[in-house]
Write an enzyme that holds these catalytic residues in place. Structure first.
Site, PDB file in Angstrom:
ATOM      1  N   HIS A 237       6.052  -6.113  -1.264  1.00 24.63           N
ATOM      2  CA  HIS A 237       5.485  -6.013   0.082  1.00 24.63           C
ATOM      3  C   HIS A 237       4.049  -6.536   0.118  1.00 24.63           C
ATOM      4  O   HIS A 237       3.686  -7.335   0.993  1.00 24.63           O
ATOM      5  CB  HIS A 237       5.526  -4.562   0.558  1.00 24.63           C
ATOM      6  CG  HIS A 237       4.795  -4.327   1.856  1.00 24.63           C
ATOM      7  ND1 HIS A 237       5.235  -4.823   3.059  1.00 24.63           N
ATOM      8  CD2 HIS A 237       3.637  -3.658   2.126  1.00 24.63           C
ATOM      9  CE1 HIS A 237       4.390  -4.470   4.021  1.00 24.63           C
ATOM     10  NE2 HIS A 237       3.417  -3.768   3.478  1.00 24.63           N
TER      11      HIS A 237
ATOM     12  N   ARG B 187      -3.231 -13.982   4.090  1.00 25.07           N
ATOM     13  CA  ARG B 187      -4.419 -14.418   3.365  1.00 25.07           C
ATOM     14  C   ARG B 187      -4.138 -15.747   2.678  1.00 25.07           C
ATOM     15  O   ARG B 187      -4.240 -16.800   3.291  1.00 25.07           O
ATOM     16  CB  ARG B 187      -4.885 -13.325   2.394  1.00 25.07           C
ATOM     17  CG  ARG B 187      -5.622 -12.183   3.124  1.00 25.07           C
ATOM     18  CD  ARG B 187      -6.117 -11.115   2.166  1.00 25.07           C
ATOM     19  NE  ARG B 187      -5.039 -10.433   1.481  1.00 25.07           N
ATOM     20  CZ  ARG B 187      -4.443  -9.320   1.934  1.00 25.07           C
ATOM     21  NH1 ARG B 187      -4.832  -8.769   3.049  1.00 25.07           N
ATOM     22  NH2 ARG B 187      -3.449  -8.762   1.264  1.00 25.07           N
TER      23      ARG B 187
ATOM     24  N   GLU C  64       9.603   3.429   4.395  1.00 25.11           N
ATOM     25  CA  GLU C  64       8.868   4.100   3.322  1.00 25.11           C
ATOM     26  C   GLU C  64       9.573   5.406   2.968  1.00 25.11           C
ATOM     27  O   GLU C  64      10.380   5.922   3.729  1.00 25.11           O
ATOM     28  CB  GLU C  64       7.432   4.449   3.767  1.00 25.11           C
ATOM     29  CG  GLU C  64       6.615   3.263   4.235  1.00 25.11           C
ATOM     30  CD  GLU C  64       5.114   3.564   4.332  1.00 25.11           C
ATOM     31  OE1 GLU C  64       4.661   4.580   3.757  1.00 25.11           O
ATOM     32  OE2 GLU C  64       4.416   2.777   4.989  1.00 25.11           O
TER      33      GLU C  64
ATOM     34  N   ASP D 176       6.791   4.211   9.059  1.00 26.90           N
ATOM     35  CA  ASP D 176       5.375   4.090   9.421  1.00 26.90           C
ATOM     36  C   ASP D 176       5.255   3.026  10.513  1.00 26.90           C
ATOM     37  O   ASP D 176       4.937   1.863  10.240  1.00 26.90           O
ATOM     38  CB  ASP D 176       4.577   3.716   8.171  1.00 26.90           C
ATOM     39  CG  ASP D 176       3.081   3.803   8.421  1.00 26.90           C
ATOM     40  OD1 ASP D 176       2.660   4.679   9.200  1.00 26.90           O
ATOM     41  OD2 ASP D 176       2.332   2.994   7.833  1.00 26.90           O
TER      42      ASP D 176
ATOM     43  N   GLN E 138      -2.993  -4.526  14.701  1.00 21.56           N
ATOM     44  CA  GLN E 138      -3.453  -4.389  13.317  1.00 21.56           C
ATOM     45  C   GLN E 138      -4.282  -5.593  12.858  1.00 21.56           C
ATOM     46  O   GLN E 138      -5.351  -5.435  12.265  1.00 21.56           O
ATOM     47  CB  GLN E 138      -2.231  -4.223  12.406  1.00 21.56           C
ATOM     48  CG  GLN E 138      -2.559  -3.953  10.938  1.00 21.56           C
ATOM     49  CD  GLN E 138      -1.293  -3.681  10.096  1.00 21.56           C
ATOM     50  OE1 GLN E 138      -0.201  -3.522  10.648  1.00 21.56           O
ATOM     51  NE2 GLN E 138      -1.443  -3.616   8.800  1.00 21.56           N
TER      52      GLN E 138
ATOM     53  N   SER F 286       4.066   8.102  13.220  1.00 22.87           N
ATOM     54  CA  SER F 286       4.653   7.941  11.888  1.00 22.87           C
ATOM     55  C   SER F 286       5.779   8.970  11.830  1.00 22.87           C
ATOM     56  O   SER F 286       5.525  10.163  11.954  1.00 22.87           O
ATOM     57  CB  SER F 286       3.628   8.233  10.790  1.00 22.87           C
ATOM     58  OG  SER F 286       2.406   7.564  11.055  1.00 22.87           O
TER      59      SER F 286
ATOM     60  N   THR G 258       5.303   0.429   2.418  1.00 20.94           N
ATOM     61  CA  THR G 258       6.567  -0.257   2.694  1.00 20.94           C
ATOM     62  C   THR G 258       7.264  -0.627   1.385  1.00 20.94           C
ATOM     63  O   THR G 258       6.644  -1.186   0.488  1.00 20.94           O
ATOM     64  CB  THR G 258       6.295  -1.537   3.500  1.00 20.94           C
ATOM     65  OG1 THR G 258       5.534  -1.178   4.644  1.00 20.94           O
ATOM     66  CG2 THR G 258       7.581  -2.203   3.934  1.00 20.94           C
TER      67      THR G 258
END
Lengths: 435, 435
Positions: free
Chosen positions: B137, B146, B205, B237, B244, B261, B354
């Site tokens: 994940h 990124r 999760e 979650d 985000q 959650s 996750t």
């Protein structure tokens, strides 16, 4: 509120706890004694559980509001009752009212010298959120750790950036801070080492306490937000900068902060702070609709930090700043917190973020004051400080003053204990960086 | 544990709730009825408060452990009693024991059909921490957001990265999720807009529940960590990816996660999971001393996600993965959480992060499954999904199976409601991205 209101008790003109203040706390006569709600007045604590038991402080439809180990039950009775109790206490303590003034037995049983009692964590902290709402602080940190040309990240000016803190480790002033240990990445080594932090720091903050809960999925409109705030405390958001720098990407600070967050024992109510309202800084760009607020939404609160070395007979004031520099208001913080549907609870603690002012002597952390050890502070006894050393004592104070009325927060003070010795082998044994 | 243990009740061979499981939950006979502790067995719930009142389930030195609205009080009685109650229940439910089997009145009063009762949040969530411990994940997210060449950040392989979540918005399976609104930054606009999220996602999760508290400043040694864990639940979650992405620097996710959650209602104990222990992935580099663990520290738990469109008569399985892929163990997470001094409390919920497996059909979020909408999923009725649409229902399931013994988690299931209409003008009214 009238500035002519006087208390029958003798109160020093520089006392934080005038009849205009009346902050709530939790005290016991002995360290292990029964906890109950008290209010600070001058050098005294007045025992609200005792007044309640004597029928002097009834709250309609609620019993045993003050014979409690936290303020939560009283706060849950609602704003109407916060105001009623305040008015009743101001009357009971006023020089004109004989009820308490002339009843020697009642005074003996209801009034305690503050320096003889134990103060406890005033609230059960339901949740702890910390914001990052000082533009000066965010700019300083961004300049040091990211890029001086783009110190403020793009989202900073659009929303009150905040994150979830750890509620279990919120402590009250007076408790010692054990220097935390953890993973630190040294620039000359490929892997992190396990070590006590060499960059133990404070953060000068205030925090507000939520007084009115919401349901999940029900955002608080900005116009209603102030109704949800009970009062404020001083907050020292203890930080380990080297642990923080290694761990914080991409999900934010964790062990660098969760070892302790200390608050002052007396909760100053929003009613007591009302005379000290001021306009906050102009917000450019104008916030999105849900955050728009066109009222005096800040407070003129003088804040200071003192550090005392164990080798020194007295403390040095190393920072003087003011709450009014905060860019985002508490109402904006609370509204933003709930806009996506998050519920809040009575007893939630919401930190301002480090409060740095515009000048170098108004920075609210050693990270900024010493520019990450490159400009060490010199204490009055000649010692230097980059970050804190074992035995150092840090005291944060705050007060408002206007037209002869003083309303203060008292202090949040903690001393540093040496790091824990671990039974397993540490990767390296390194002495702390002392500048 | 013997696989020959049989229950006097008829239990389907595919039931999650065999006599080897006995997970704890909180139920009431009507939605507003009295909450108490129950244990799931087959299609039934057994009422522990009733057994306790009949003297069949006494815990030495503790009263009213099961006539409670949460499991916290029972959990606080300690591991010795968790084991004792489990043994007692296995005996009471076994085909050989006449106590319950042959007492018609007791059975009528103590056993309820699961589909007739209301299940509630099983614990009072003291604190909520979410880790990020699936290498697959973290690599997927790092690749998308990124840099594919440096997808894993340097700290990821050295410590179980985690952050503080919001405890107040932990909800139980079954509650609807209102699509959250907030600030979103669109690539072609200079400033953010206020909008309902267009990227509503789940995260598959598990979470463990802390069963033994610690004091501030007292880290849990890795060898002791398992003693502090009571049991596990499934955790969804819920996440708003666009909120985000705009808000998360530098302090981590906040409103993108705090709106809900969701956990499964039955807490599966570590004792029940014992037969399914396996070794976790090899850890390279070898963790620092305080995180070193050389035992079977993972569990073989099959996990799946189903999505059902409101236009479809049945649900599609869109992910199948396994808990055993997790890189960091629960003991490592808990030890790391406390290493700098943070205390933990009974009822703390600690999410795994996750859980994505090594193949594309084993990814635990839509973000990964659709590679941020670039590879939309096609449901069996022909509809496509990038992220979730209003009316969609998401169901996560989990179970262990070995040598004829099945121990399951049941499910965590929620449906999506449309976004709230705000009374103030929204900056822009944008339809949701539907792929």
């Amino acid at each position: 509120m009238s500035s002519h209101l006087t208390c029958f008790l003798e109160i020093d003109s520089q006392s934080d706890f005038t009849i205009h203040n009346l902050p709530y706390g939790i005290f016991s006569e002995t360290p292990q004694g029964t906890k109950r709600v008290g209010v600070a007045i001058g050098d005294w604590v007045i025992d609200l559980a005792h007044l309640e038991a004597h029928g002097l402080l009834a709250i309609n439809g609620h019993q045993d509001c003050f014979n409690q180990a936290t303020l939560n039950k009283f706060i849950e009775t609602g704003k109407h009752n916060w105001q009623k109790v305040r008015t009743t206490l101001q009357s009971l303590l006023s020089a004109e009212n004989p009820t308490l003034r002339d009843d020697v037995v009642l005074r003996q049983n209801a009034l305690f010298k503050q320096n003889t009692v134990t103060l406890h964590l005033p609230i059960q902290v339901s949740g702890y959120t910390d914001f990052y709402s000082s533009k000066e602080h965010a700019t300083n940190v961004g300049t040091m750790f990211r890029d001086p040309k783009n110190a403020l990240l793009p989202n900073w000016s659009e929303l009150p950036v905040g994150y979830n803190g750890r509620a279990s480790s919120v402590i009250v002033s007076g408790k010692d801070i054990v220097r935390p240990s953890g993973q630190i990445k040294l620039p000359d080594q490929e892997r992190p080492v396990f070590s006590a932090t060499r960059k133990l720091d404070f953060e000068l903050e205030t925090a507000f306490i939520v007084g009115k809960a919401t349901e999940l999925g029900e955002p608080i409109a900005i116009a209603d937000a102030w109704e949800h705030i009970f009062g404020m405390v001083l907050l020292n958001d203890w930080s380990a900068r080297d642990i923080q720098q290694w761990e914080y990407v991409p999900l934010g600070p964790f062990n660098a902060k969760t070892f302790a967050s200390a608050i002052s024992p007396w909760v100053v109510t929003m009613q007591a702070l009302e005379p000290f309202k001021v306009k906050g800084p102009e917000q450019q760009p104008k916030p999105l609709c849900y955050l728009e607020e066109n009222i005096a939404n800040s407070y003129d609160i003088h804040l200071s930090i003192e550090v005392q070395s164990p080798q020194s007979a007295h403390a040095d004031v190393i920072c003087q700043t003011n709450f009014k520099y905060m860019y985002w208001s508490m109402a904006q913080q609370l509204t933003h917190h709930t806009i996506a549907g998050c519920n809040v609870q009575v007893g939630d603690l919401m930190g301002s973020g480090t409060i740095s002012g515009p000048t170098e002597d108004a920075y609210g952390s050693l990270l900024e004051l010493t520019w990450n050890t490159t400009k060490p502070l010199t204490l009055s006894n000649g010692e230097k400080r980059g970050f804190l050393q074992d035995g150092d004592r840090v005291v944060m104070k705050g007060y408002c003053e206007k037209a002869g009325i003083r309303v203060g927060f008292g202090e949040v003070a903690n001393s540093i204990l040496p790091a824990r010795q671990f039974s397993f082998h540490q990767t390296e044994d390194l002495s702390y960086e002392t500048v």
